[in-house]
Design a protein around this motif. Structure first.
Motif, short mmCIF file in Angstrom:
data_model
loop_
_atom_site.label_atom_id
_atom_site.label_comp_id
_atom_site.label_asym_id
_atom_site.label_seq_id
_atom_site.Cartn_x
_atom_site.Cartn_y
_atom_site.Cartn_z
N ASP A 137 -52.86 10.48 33.38
CA ASP A 137 -51.70 10.51 32.48
C ASP A 137 -51.77 11.67 31.51
O ASP A 137 -50.76 12.34 31.23
N ALA A 138 -52.98 11.93 30.97
CA ALA A 138 -53.13 13.03 30.01
C ALA A 138 -52.86 14.38 30.68
O ALA A 138 -52.17 15.25 30.12
N CYS A 139 -53.40 14.56 31.88
CA CYS A 139 -53.18 15.83 32.59
C CYS A 139 -51.72 16.00 32.97
O CYS A 139 -51.18 17.11 32.93
N ALA A 140 -51.08 14.89 33.34
CA ALA A 140 -49.65 14.97 33.64
C ALA A 140 -48.87 15.37 32.40
O ALA A 140 -47.90 16.16 32.47
N GLY A 141 -49.26 14.85 31.23
CA GLY A 141 -48.59 15.22 30.00
C GLY A 141 -48.78 16.68 29.66
O GLY A 141 -47.90 17.31 29.06
N LEU A 142 -49.93 17.25 30.06
CA LEU A 142 -50.18 18.67 29.83
C LEU A 142 -49.50 19.55 30.86
O LEU A 142 -49.56 20.78 30.77
N GLY A 143 -48.90 18.95 31.87
CA GLY A 143 -48.23 19.72 32.91
C GLY A 143 -49.15 20.15 34.02
O GLY A 143 -48.75 20.97 34.87
N ASP A 144 -50.37 19.64 34.06
CA ASP A 144 -51.34 20.00 35.10
C ASP A 144 -51.23 18.96 36.21
O ASP A 144 -52.02 18.02 36.30
N ALA A 145 -50.24 19.15 37.11
CA ALA A 145 -49.96 18.15 38.13
C ALA A 145 -51.09 18.03 39.14
O ALA A 145 -51.41 16.93 39.61
N ASP A 146 -51.74 19.15 39.48
CA ASP A 146 -52.81 19.11 40.48
C ASP A 146 -53.99 18.29 39.98
O ASP A 146 -54.52 17.43 40.69
#
Length: 420
Positions: free
Chosen positions: A359-368
């Motif tokens: 969830d945190a990475c998705a919030g940062l825009g790091d989809a991979d």
């Protein structure tokens, strides 16, 4: 003490015998019998002796006359016991057809009818023959109604028909008190059906029977109370249940968690936070601190500040890192969340930490990276080996082994290498 009592009793008997013998010696008494022209005269003592002899002779004659019938009954009872034993062993071994045959024969003995029919019903139910099980229970109702009721309710619960079990037991309870086994089934059925009032009433009645070991009853009580708290429809109902618990009950971890989550869901986050914080002051718990991050979006700043204050005393708590990461995610503090979650993964990785990291990475825009984290969450849930993180995240997340300090019960520092 018993010796003196025995001596005193013997003395009383001896005195009574001496007095009786003396009285009979002075006047032995006289007994006269006259019937159809016959007359018999004798002393009282001989009359008593003759009566006792006549009674003994009649008893022997009656025993001889009825001996064959009693022998047959004993033989039938013995055979019935053997058939019940054979039926129970066959049922455990999975030979249900043989079990049904043996138990059906044993049911022909009146004294063994109830246990044989109940065992027959259990064997048929395990075999999946609901018709035979119901027929056996119907027959058992005539000789052991409460046992048949309890077993019928248990079958309904095992079949997943908790609503039918609840209706059956409610109707039976209106006519007569339920046996302990039926009360336990009622607790389970009411809990599954969301009828908290009935579950708590049945639990109170079941407690008086003392039919469970203390540890087993505590587990049943905790599960029932937790379900009642979780299903409370309104805040006042929740407060009523919580205030009605004893002090020891309010300190049980599952009940604190159930109350806190329901209070937060009903718009009382301060009460929820207060109970968890109070419980954590008494004794640190990974489950409690994880629940602290699951109270919804209310008072995020206050909860985050409070949780960050616990880092000083609990630096090695993976649950605390998960809660901090979830709170930061809810507050859209994505970078901070990733830092806390990375620290948690360095201490004790699990599926929840990987999911929150996704969830945190998705919030940062790091989809991979988010996709990798979600995949790791699934693998961790299945106890499979997780993939390594991308090289770009190794530095910020610091998932390499780190040294943290712990102290023994005597206050001696120990070094622990957490899992990677």
């Amino acid at each position: 003490m018993r010796s003196w009592t025995s001596v005193l009793l013997l003395l009383v008997v001896a005195v009574a015998a001496a007095w009786g013998w003396h009285a009979l010696a002075l006047d032995p008494g006289e007994v006269r019998l006259r019937f159809a022209g016959w007359r018999l005269e004798t002393s009282f003592v001989l009359g008593v002796i003759a009566a006792l002899l006549l009674w003994a002779i009649l008893s022997l004659v009656l025993r001889a006359v009825f001996w064959p019938r009693r022998a047959l009954r004993r033989r039938a009872l013995q055979r019935g016991h053997e058939r019940i034993a054979d039926g129970l062993v066959a049922a455990v071994e999975g030979r249900h057809a043989q079990a049904a045959k043996s138990l059906e024969r044993a049911a022909h003995v009146e004294a063994l009818q109830a246990p044989a029919l109940l065992a027959r019903a259990r064997s048929a139910h395990r075999q999946g023959d609901d018709g035979q099980a119901s027929a056996a229970l119907d027959a058992a109702t005539a000789v052991a109604p409460q046992a048949a009721l309890a077993l019928r309710a248990r079958f309904l619960l095992e079949d997943g028909r908790h609503a039918d079990a609840l209706a059956l037991l409610k109707a039976a309870m209106a006519n007569a008190p339920l046996p302990p086994a039926a009360l336990r089934s009622l607790i389970e059925a009411a809990t599954l059906g969301g009828d908290s009032a009935m579950a708590l009433a049945a639990l109170d009645a079941f407690a008086k029977t003392r039919s469970l070991a203390d540890a087993d009853y505590t587990e049943l009580e905790t599960n029932t109370l937790a379900a009642a708290l979780t299903n409370a429809p309104r805040a006042d109902a929740l407060a009523g249940i919580w205030s009605g618990l004893s002090r020891a009950q309010r300190q049980r971890e599952p009940l604190v968690i159930a109350y806190a989550k329901r209070a937060a869901a009903l718009g009382q986050p301060l009460a929820a936070m207060g109970e968890i914080e109070s419980a954590l002051r008494r004794d640190w718990s990974e489950n409690l601190v994880r629940a602290y991050g699951e109270l919804g979006p209310s008072d995020l700043a206050a909860r985050l500040q409070k949780a960050e204050g616990w880092i000083a005393t609990q630096p090695n708590s993976a649950g605390l890192m998960l809660t901090l990461g979830r709170l930061c995610n809810q507050g859209e503090l994505w970078g901070k969340a990733r830092e806390y979650l990375g620290r948690g993964l360095a201490i004790a990785p699990d599926a929840s930490l990987w999911e929150a990291l996704g969830d945190a990475c998705a919030g940062l825009g790091d989809a991979d990276t988010a996709q990798r984290a979600y995949h790791n969450a699934l693998r961790a849930a299945r106890a499979e080996t997780t993939e390594s993180l991308p090289d770009t995240l190794r530095g910020p997340l610091d998932t390499r082994a780190s040294v943290v300090e712990q102290r023994s019960a005597h206050g001696v520092p120990t070094l622990v290498l957490p899992k990677q």
